[in-house]
Design an enzyme around this catalytic site. Sequence first.
Site, short mmCIF file in Angstrom:
data_model
loop_
_atom_site.label_atom_id
_atom_site.label_comp_id
_atom_site.label_asym_id
_atom_site.label_seq_id
_atom_site.Cartn_x
_atom_site.Cartn_y
_atom_site.Cartn_z
N PRO A 101 10.60 3.36 -4.03
CA PRO A 101 11.15 4.67 -4.39
C PRO A 101 10.79 5.74 -3.36
O PRO A 101 9.63 5.89 -2.99
CB PRO A 101 10.49 4.98 -5.75
CG PRO A 101 10.07 3.64 -6.28
CD PRO A 101 9.71 2.83 -5.08
N GLY A 103 9.79 9.13 -1.74
CA GLY A 103 8.99 10.26 -2.20
C GLY A 103 8.07 9.96 -3.36
O GLY A 103 7.59 10.87 -4.04
N SER A 104 7.79 8.68 -3.59
CA SER A 104 7.00 8.29 -4.76
C SER A 104 5.51 8.18 -4.45
O SER A 104 4.73 7.85 -5.34
CB SER A 104 7.50 6.94 -5.30
OG SER A 104 7.29 5.93 -4.34
N GLY A 105 5.12 8.41 -3.21
CA GLY A 105 3.71 8.27 -2.86
C GLY A 105 3.32 6.86 -2.46
O GLY A 105 2.13 6.57 -2.29
N LEU A 106 4.29 5.97 -2.31
CA LEU A 106 4.00 4.59 -1.94
C LEU A 106 4.25 4.33 -0.46
O LEU A 106 4.38 3.19 -0.04
CB LEU A 106 4.86 3.63 -2.78
CG LEU A 106 4.53 3.58 -4.27
CD1 LEU A 106 5.47 2.62 -4.99
CD2 LEU A 106 3.08 3.16 -4.50
N GLY A 107 4.29 5.38 0.33
CA GLY A 107 4.42 5.20 1.78
C GLY A 107 5.80 4.75 2.20
O GLY A 107 5.93 3.95 3.14
N SER A 108 6.84 5.26 1.53
CA SER A 108 8.20 4.85 1.88
C SER A 108 8.53 5.21 3.33
O SER A 108 9.17 4.42 4.04
CB SER A 108 9.22 5.49 0.93
OG SER A 108 9.11 6.90 0.93
N SER A 109 8.09 6.38 3.79
CA SER A 109 8.40 6.78 5.16
C SER A 109 7.74 5.85 6.17
O SER A 109 8.33 5.51 7.20
CB SER A 109 7.98 8.23 5.41
OG SER A 109 6.57 8.38 5.34
N ASP A 152 -1.12 4.88 6.63
CA ASP A 152 0.11 4.34 6.03
C ASP A 152 0.80 3.35 6.95
O ASP A 152 1.17 2.24 6.54
CB ASP A 152 1.07 5.48 5.69
CG ASP A 152 0.64 6.29 4.49
OD1 ASP A 152 -0.54 6.18 4.09
OD2 ASP A 152 1.46 7.04 3.94
#
Length: 320
Positions: A101, A103-109, A152
């Site tokens: 997801p 912007g979920s804080g799971l390091g998507s970027s 990250d």
Amino acid sequence: MIAKASAPAKTILFGEHSVVYGEPAIAGAVNKRAYVTIKPSENGKTIFRAPDIGFEAELISQYKKYVLLKGKPGIIRYILESLYRVHDHTPIDITLNSNVPIGSGLGSSAAVTVATLAALYRYHNIRFNKQSLAHDAHMVEQAVQGVASPLDTLVSTYGGLVYLSRNKKVEHFNVNFNVPFVVGYTTKHGNTGKMVKYVKNLKNRNPKIINPVITSMGNLTNYAKQAILKRDFAKIGELMNINHGFLDVLGVNTLELSRMVYNAREAGAIGAKTTGAGGGGSIIALCQGKVDEVAQAIGRDDNILKIRFTRKGVSSRVYK
């Protein structure tokens, strides 16, 4: 020729924000991934598509600009920065598929950046190793965000559970830590760059208060390292709860994040805390033996993911 690459998302167990100021951190790759495919353009234009989020844009990579065709921009600045640094600006088609997801804080970027760079290197037949890839991906994140931790991109590149020391030495945990976690995430997306700048300004205004908090977060992370090596889950959970309190002091928790944390604890989570930059995004709950109960409690108001840590890092290949 088609180049494909994928990289895992991550969750920070301990050390978000304090890691920006040289304190240690612990993070791990999780079993959610970003997948990037690059192939020659069919229409003479460079097109980026992310069907999972309904986004499409035409990219002008040499100027780091884009023309929006559909959806909301989201992750596009990381794609453009990656292209600007590696690509020769010939027309290509880029497709992003992801079960992380945004912007979920799971390091998507970070996952998207690592996968994009790896696919570009494969596409252009540029030799690389994980060390250089992690470094280059960190440079992309830093260019986009202004201030960024290397954690990250390092985790998305190498996979596994990682400890980053105060002197930037990376240690991989050689311990079975395949315990169940539940991630809760809100519809309010966090903005990493914005939150890092917020904490920086808070620290600059109140150095005698915030500096000791940052140092204490680093000490807590070192205690957590020992607890993980001993598989002392009760201690890990206790330290997660304390860490959440520190993040409250830094002002990055929100009503939604704290609601998820307390719902998780009341449902039997050993420990629960915000993970990532805050201001929205995710919490992580350690819930040995209580996965379904914790997931149900968080899921009444928010979104959930059941995750496990994975040793698998970046993967890439070329199809001719």
